[in-house]
Design a protein around this motif. Structure first.
Motif, short mmCIF file in Angstrom:
data_model
loop_
_atom_site.label_atom_id
_atom_site.label_comp_id
_atom_site.label_asym_id
_atom_site.label_seq_id
_atom_site.Cartn_x
_atom_site.Cartn_y
_atom_site.Cartn_z
N UNK A 245 3.93 -1.40 -23.22
CA UNK A 245 3.71 -2.39 -22.17
C UNK A 245 4.31 -1.87 -20.87
N UNK A 246 3.48 -1.79 -19.82
CA UNK A 246 3.94 -1.29 -18.52
C UNK A 246 4.15 -2.41 -17.51
N UNK A 247 4.17 -3.67 -17.99
CA UNK A 247 4.24 -4.80 -17.06
C UNK A 247 5.55 -4.85 -16.27
N UNK A 248 6.59 -4.19 -16.77
CA UNK A 248 7.86 -4.19 -16.05
C UNK A 248 8.00 -3.00 -15.11
N UNK A 249 7.00 -2.15 -15.08
CA UNK A 249 7.01 -1.01 -14.16
C UNK A 249 6.66 -1.48 -12.75
N UNK A 250 7.21 -0.82 -11.77
CA UNK A 250 6.96 -1.15 -10.37
C UNK A 250 5.84 -0.26 -9.87
N UNK A 251 4.79 -0.88 -9.37
CA UNK A 251 3.62 -0.12 -8.93
C UNK A 251 3.96 0.78 -7.75
N UNK A 252 3.38 1.95 -7.77
CA UNK A 252 3.54 2.87 -6.64
C UNK A 252 2.60 2.44 -5.52
N UNK A 253 2.99 2.78 -4.30
CA UNK A 253 2.11 2.52 -3.17
C UNK A 253 1.12 3.67 -3.13
N UNK A 254 -0.12 3.37 -3.52
CA UNK A 254 -1.11 4.43 -3.66
C UNK A 254 -1.85 4.67 -2.35
N UNK A 255 -2.07 5.94 -2.07
CA UNK A 255 -2.74 6.30 -0.84
C UNK A 255 -4.24 6.05 -0.92
N UNK A 256 -4.83 6.15 -2.12
CA UNK A 256 -6.27 5.98 -2.26
C UNK A 256 -6.60 4.50 -2.38
N UNK A 257 -7.48 4.01 -1.49
CA UNK A 257 -7.82 2.59 -1.47
C UNK A 257 -9.34 2.42 -1.43
N UNK A 258 -9.81 1.35 -2.08
CA UNK A 258 -11.19 0.93 -1.86
C UNK A 258 -11.22 0.30 -0.48
N UNK A 259 -12.13 0.77 0.37
CA UNK A 259 -12.08 0.34 1.77
C UNK A 259 -13.29 -0.48 2.19
N UNK A 260 -14.45 -0.28 1.50
CA UNK A 260 -15.66 -1.00 1.87
C UNK A 260 -16.68 -0.91 0.73
N UNK A 261 -17.46 -1.99 0.54
CA UNK A 261 -18.55 -2.00 -0.45
C UNK A 261 -19.73 -2.76 0.14
N UNK A 262 -20.92 -2.51 -0.42
CA UNK A 262 -22.06 -3.35 -0.08
C UNK A 262 -22.98 -3.48 -1.28
N UNK A 263 -23.61 -4.66 -1.42
CA UNK A 263 -24.44 -4.95 -2.58
C UNK A 263 -25.92 -4.75 -2.31
N UNK A 264 -26.25 -4.18 -1.16
CA UNK A 264 -27.65 -3.90 -0.83
C UNK A 264 -27.99 -2.45 -1.15
N UNK A 265 -27.22 -1.52 -0.61
CA UNK A 265 -27.41 -0.10 -0.90
C UNK A 265 -26.47 0.39 -1.99
N UNK A 266 -25.62 -0.52 -2.47
CA UNK A 266 -24.70 -0.23 -3.59
C UNK A 266 -23.75 0.93 -3.26
N UNK A 267 -23.19 0.91 -2.07
CA UNK A 267 -22.26 1.96 -1.66
C UNK A 267 -20.80 1.51 -1.89
N UNK A 268 -19.96 2.49 -2.15
CA UNK A 268 -18.51 2.25 -2.33
C UNK A 268 -17.79 3.29 -1.47
N UNK A 269 -16.87 2.82 -0.63
CA UNK A 269 -16.10 3.74 0.22
C UNK A 269 -14.63 3.74 -0.20
N UNK A 270 -14.08 4.94 -0.38
CA UNK A 270 -12.66 5.11 -0.64
C UNK A 270 -12.02 5.76 0.58
#
Length: 380
Positions: A245-270
């Motif tokens: 169980x990792x629920x007591x671990x403190x999450x790291x501040x991750x540099x990689x983020x989901x930044x934008x999505x769209x449901x028309x052209x189905x694009x995902x931006x990181x």
């Protein structure tokens, strides 16, 4: 001469009298024989043969007192991580058959008839019951309860277990059948007698990780929160020694983020909002329909040696990088190589038809944006 004749008459009369007496006696004997035939009424002793068939397990005691017909029916084994479906097993430990008609089973003890059984369970028999949405209307969770109820709602048996007690490939059951204490069983046996664990097998709770144990008490086999992709904290070994169980671990501040999505052209931006490149080998992106690693239709795995440089946007396009479409109401989830969720976003119906993006690149809240800006700074 007269005297002789009289004597003869007297003798004949006496003889007739004796004969009648003998005949009467014989008739009485015949009558007595009829009364002896009354012994046929002792066939009422068949009622005593009924006693040969009664037991505490068929609902009546030898003196005719009504008792519980379900007294020997128990939950005997469960597999909340069964393959391909969750299942549990009931067992008739008595010596007469049990009518299962109307018996309810449920994962919510307040809703006693989520699913209902039928049929008959013979003495000493086991019955495997599938717990799936199709078969029962519910699945068994890792930390769950299960109840078995008589048709009138009286509880027959119940069991609850904690996370890790029955991981994939194992079960949680009684040994011996019907009466033993529940424990993690290394060999699941649906529908047949339970098998005790090999005495030489790893013992959960001896503080030493062995064999197929994921952990044992404080022994995590060299793993810690940092090795699992977190900044700090302490790992917890779940009951059964099958999961960490990792629920007591403190999450790291991750540099990689989901930044934008769209449901028309189905694009995902990181976006890599950090100060150095990040190796994406082993990372993957899924949508809301994703179920398991075998579900390749709803998953994109980054090729080996893929990296995102600091400050760079990476756009994933349907039928180029990934194959799944994004629905009007959907979600995108980003995992690292340790299967840890790094970032995720979900949107209401219609909100991502043009663009659903962060108000501030990398760390702002998501909102419906006025224009798509994939590969560049967002336009709220």
């Amino acid at each position: 001469m007269k005297r002789i004749i009289l004597m003869m008459v007297f003798l004949i009369a006496c003889g007739d009298s004796d004969t009648k007496e003998n005949n009467n006696t014989n008739n009485q004997t015949t009558t007595n024989n009829k009364t002896t035939t009354n012994n046929k009424t002792t066939t009422n002793n068949k009622t005593t043969t009924n006693n040969n068939g009664t037991s505490n397990n068929n609902g009546t005691s030898n003196n005719g007192t009504i008792i519980d017909p379900y007294a020997q029916l128990v939950i005997n084994e469960i597999a909340p991580a069964g393959d391909p479906d969750d299942w549990f097993e009931i067992y008739n430990g008595g010596n007469v058959a049990i009518d299962l008609t109307g018996i309810g089973y449920t994962d919510d003890l307040e809703d006693k008839t989520k699913a209902v059984l039928s049929g008959t369970l013979e003495p000493g028999a086991f019955l495997k019951i599938i717990a799936s949405n199709d078969e029962a209307g519910f699945k068994l969770g890792g930390d769950e309860e299960l109840g078995l109820f008589e048709p009138d709602g009286t509880l027959i048996d119940q069991m609850d277990w904690e996370e890790g007690a029955a991981i994939a490939g194992k079960s949680f059951g009684r040994f011996p059948d019907g009466e033993g204490t529940f424990k993690t069983l290394h060999t699941p046996t649906p529908g047949v007698a339970n098998i005790d664990n090999d005495p030489g097998a790893p013992v959960c709770g001896d503080t030493t990780k062995e064999g197929d144990e994921a952990c044992d008490d404080v022994d995590f086999g060299g793993k810690d929160c940092a090795s699992e992709g977190f900044a700090s904290g302490d790992l917890i070994c779940l009951p059964g020694c099958g999961e960490i169980d990792t629920s007591s671990c403190v999450a790291a501040v991750n540099a990689i983020r989901i930044n934008e999505v769209d449901s028309t052209e189905d694009k995902i931006e990181l976006l890599n909002s950090g100060a150095s490149a990040v190796d994406m080998t082993g990372w993957y992106v899924v949508d809301d329909g994703y179920e398991s690693a075998a579900d390749t239709d709803n998953r994109f795995d980054f090729p080996a040696n893929t990296s995102i440089a600091a400050g760079v946007f990476l756009v994933l396009t349907k039928d180029v990088e990934h194959t799944f479409g994004l629905g009007g109401s959907d979600a995108v989830i980003l995992y690292d190589s340790n299967d840890v969720i790094i970032d995720q976003v979900a949107w209401p119906s219609g909100e991502a038809s043009v663009s659903y993006c962060r108000a501030t690149d990398g760390n702002g809240d998501f909102q419906t944006c006025s224009a798509s800006s994939f590969g560049a700074t967002n336009t709220p």
